[in-house]
Write an enzyme that holds these catalytic residues in place. Structure first.
Site, PDB file in Angstrom:
ATOM      1  N   SER A   1      25.834 -29.578  29.563  1.00 46.24           N
ATOM      2  CA  SER A   1      25.015 -28.397  30.123  1.00 46.24           C
ATOM      3  C   SER A   1      25.474 -26.940  29.827  1.00 46.24           C
ATOM      4  O   SER A   1      26.798 -26.662  29.718  1.00 46.24           O
ATOM      5  CB  SER A   1      24.955 -28.420  31.663  1.00 46.24           C
ATOM      6  OG  SER A   1      24.468 -29.949  31.960  1.00 46.24           O
TER       7      SER A   1
ATOM      8  N   CYS B   1      27.029 -23.606  29.447  1.00 41.54           N
ATOM      9  CA  CYS B   1      27.796 -22.874  30.297  1.00 41.54           C
ATOM     10  C   CYS B   1      28.228 -21.661  29.426  1.00 41.54           C
ATOM     11  O   CYS B   1      29.382 -21.558  28.792  1.00 41.54           O
ATOM     12  CB  CYS B   1      28.984 -23.384  30.655  1.00 41.54           C
ATOM     13  SG  CYS B   1      30.214 -22.306  31.568  1.00 41.54           S
TER      14      CYS B   1
ATOM     15  N   CYS C   1      36.145 -22.197  34.885  1.00 40.64           N
ATOM     16  CA  CYS C   1      35.585 -23.748  34.803  1.00 40.64           C
ATOM     17  C   CYS C   1      36.390 -24.365  33.579  1.00 40.64           C
ATOM     18  O   CYS C   1      37.188 -23.542  32.818  1.00 40.64           O
ATOM     19  CB  CYS C   1      34.283 -23.413  34.673  1.00 40.64           C
ATOM     20  SG  CYS C   1      33.808 -22.895  33.062  1.00 40.64           S
TER      21      CYS C   1
ATOM     22  N   CYS D   1      34.460 -25.963  31.382  1.00 42.32           N
ATOM     23  CA  CYS D   1      32.992 -26.209  30.546  1.00 42.32           C
ATOM     24  C   CYS D   1      33.714 -26.132  28.883  1.00 42.32           C
ATOM     25  O   CYS D   1      33.239 -26.970  28.339  1.00 42.32           O
ATOM     26  CB  CYS D   1      31.966 -25.612  30.858  1.00 42.32           C
ATOM     27  SG  CYS D   1      31.529 -25.844  32.587  1.00 42.32           S
TER      28      CYS D   1
ATOM     29  N   GLN E   1      35.790 -28.742  27.927  1.00 39.26           N
ATOM     30  CA  GLN E   1      35.463 -30.165  27.664  1.00 39.26           C
ATOM     31  C   GLN E   1      34.362 -30.097  26.410  1.00 39.26           C
ATOM     32  O   GLN E   1      34.597 -31.154  25.707  1.00 39.26           O
ATOM     33  CB  GLN E   1      34.367 -30.318  29.056  1.00 39.26           C
ATOM     34  CG  GLN E   1      35.246 -30.544  30.070  1.00 39.26           C
ATOM     35  CD  GLN E   1      34.471 -31.217  31.223  1.00 39.26           C
ATOM     36  OE1 GLN E   1      33.205 -30.670  31.473  1.00 39.26           O
ATOM     37  NE2 GLN E   1      34.882 -32.089  31.903  1.00 39.26           N
TER      38      GLN E   1
ATOM     39  N   GLU F   1      21.836 -23.602  32.751  1.00 35.02           N
ATOM     40  CA  GLU F   1      23.031 -23.000  32.816  1.00 35.02           C
ATOM     41  C   GLU F   1      23.299 -22.921  34.393  1.00 35.02           C
ATOM     42  O   GLU F   1      22.370 -23.017  35.215  1.00 35.02           O
ATOM     43  CB  GLU F   1      22.758 -21.569  32.470  1.00 35.02           C
ATOM     44  CG  GLU F   1      23.773 -20.529  32.804  1.00 35.02           C
ATOM     45  CD  GLU F   1      24.874 -20.571  31.932  1.00 35.02           C
ATOM     46  OE1 GLU F   1      25.867 -20.313  32.320  1.00 35.02           O
ATOM     47  OE2 GLU F   1      24.649 -20.625  30.513  1.00 35.02           O
ATOM     48  N   GLY F   2      24.682 -23.199  34.716  1.00 32.62           N
ATOM     49  CA  GLY F   2      25.137 -23.140  36.125  1.00 32.62           C
ATOM     50  C   GLY F   2      24.525 -24.249  36.718  1.00 32.62           C
ATOM     51  O   GLY F   2      24.074 -23.957  37.989  1.00 32.62           O
TER      52      GLY F   2
ATOM     53  N   ASP G   1      22.993 -28.545  42.822  1.00 32.43           N
ATOM     54  CA  ASP G   1      22.964 -29.095  41.328  1.00 32.43           C
ATOM     55  C   ASP G   1      21.516 -29.499  41.041  1.00 32.43           C
ATOM     56  O   ASP G   1      20.902 -30.330  41.529  1.00 32.43           O
ATOM     57  CB  ASP G   1      23.839 -30.448  41.018  1.00 32.43           C
ATOM     58  CG  ASP G   1      24.049 -30.570  39.783  1.00 32.43           C
ATOM     59  OD1 ASP G   1      23.156 -30.226  38.808  1.00 32.43           O
ATOM     60  OD2 ASP G   1      25.121 -31.341  39.248  1.00 32.43           O
TER      61      ASP G   1
ATOM     62  N   ARG H   1      20.164 -29.981  37.939  1.00 29.16           N
ATOM     63  CA  ARG H   1      20.000 -30.797  36.716  1.00 29.16           C
ATOM     64  C   ARG H   1      19.351 -31.900  36.874  1.00 29.16           C
ATOM     65  O   ARG H   1      19.435 -32.798  37.608  1.00 29.16           O
ATOM     66  CB  ARG H   1      21.494 -30.989  35.803  1.00 29.16           C
ATOM     67  CG  ARG H   1      22.265 -29.477  35.864  1.00 29.16           C
ATOM     68  CD  ARG H   1      23.473 -29.542  35.007  1.00 29.16           C
ATOM     69  NE  ARG H   1      24.258 -30.218  36.062  1.00 29.16           N
ATOM     70  CZ  ARG H   1      25.677 -30.493  35.847  1.00 29.16           C
ATOM     71  NH1 ARG H   1      26.406 -30.284  34.858  1.00 29.16           N
ATOM     72  NH2 ARG H   1      26.389 -30.870  36.988  1.00 29.16           N
TER      73      ARG H   1
END
Length: 200
Positions: free
Chosen positions: A55, A57, A68, A70, A73, A95-96, A129, A131
């Site tokens: 996702s 970031c 974070c 992100c 990763q 985002e977020g 969340d 998403r």
């Protein structure tokens, strides 16, 4: 048979510091979301494909935020696919956790004053969340993927792919040594959101 909700729009080569990928652009047919997929090598139906759903970031992926993990990763996933010789990263514009960059900055301000990521979203009247991953699964199927080795610490992603009838042959842990600034964030993900993390 379900109707298609994404379409492939464009494809090109993308040389990166982690090797050469194909970059493929998709658009949603039922929203204004766009997706980018990085593909390395041949994706074969007869073996599980190394996959990450990432996702967006902006703060971590682009600006190198240490709040974070992100960006780390994403880069780790690219390195792992390079070593494997094949795999795919579906990069979704959520985002977020789906709240958007401006609300994310508002949430950051609340975190600066002591709120964790869940509390910050709740104080803004937002879901923790938002998403969804169904279209990510549809994109993977369009690429010929039927079974995945999913690089993720998020159990929601595992469940979403299984519910979309993609076989999750293995969860591949993304073990990142966190910066001090990210430890509270990661503890919240582990203890309050059930993420599969080993914290040191």
């Amino acid at each position: 048979m379900k109707s298609r909700t994404v379409e492939r729009v464009a494809e090109a080569l993308l040389p990166t510091e982690f090797g050469e990928f194909r970059i493929i652009g998709y658009r949603s047919l039922n929203s204004n979301e766009e997706f980018v997929v990085l593909v390395r090598g041949e994706l074969r139906k007869d073996r599980p494909t190394l996959v990450r759903i990432h996702s967006q970031c902006l703060t971590g992926d682009v600006f190198g935020s240490t709040k974070c993990d992100c960006g780390q990763q994403l880069r780790t996933a690219m390195k792992m696919i390079d070593r494997e010789g094949s795999g795919a990263i579906v990069y979704q514009q959520q985002e977020g956790r789906g709240i958007g960059i401006l609300n994310k900055i508002r949430a950051y301000a609340l975190q600066d004053n002591g709120a964790d990521t869940i509390e910050a979203n709740e104080k803004l009247g937002l879901a923790v969340d938002q998403r969804c991953y169904e279209q990510c699964a549809e994109i993977l199927r369009d690429l010929g993927v039927t079974s995945v080795r999913l690089m993720s610490n998020n159990p929601d992603k595992l469940r979403a792919l299984e519910e979309a009838e993609l076989k999750v042959a293995e969860r591949v842990s993304l073990a990142i040594l966190p910066a001090d600034a990210a430890r509270h964030y990661l503890r919240t993900k582990k203890e309050r959101m059930g993420h599969l993390l080993e914290l040191v």
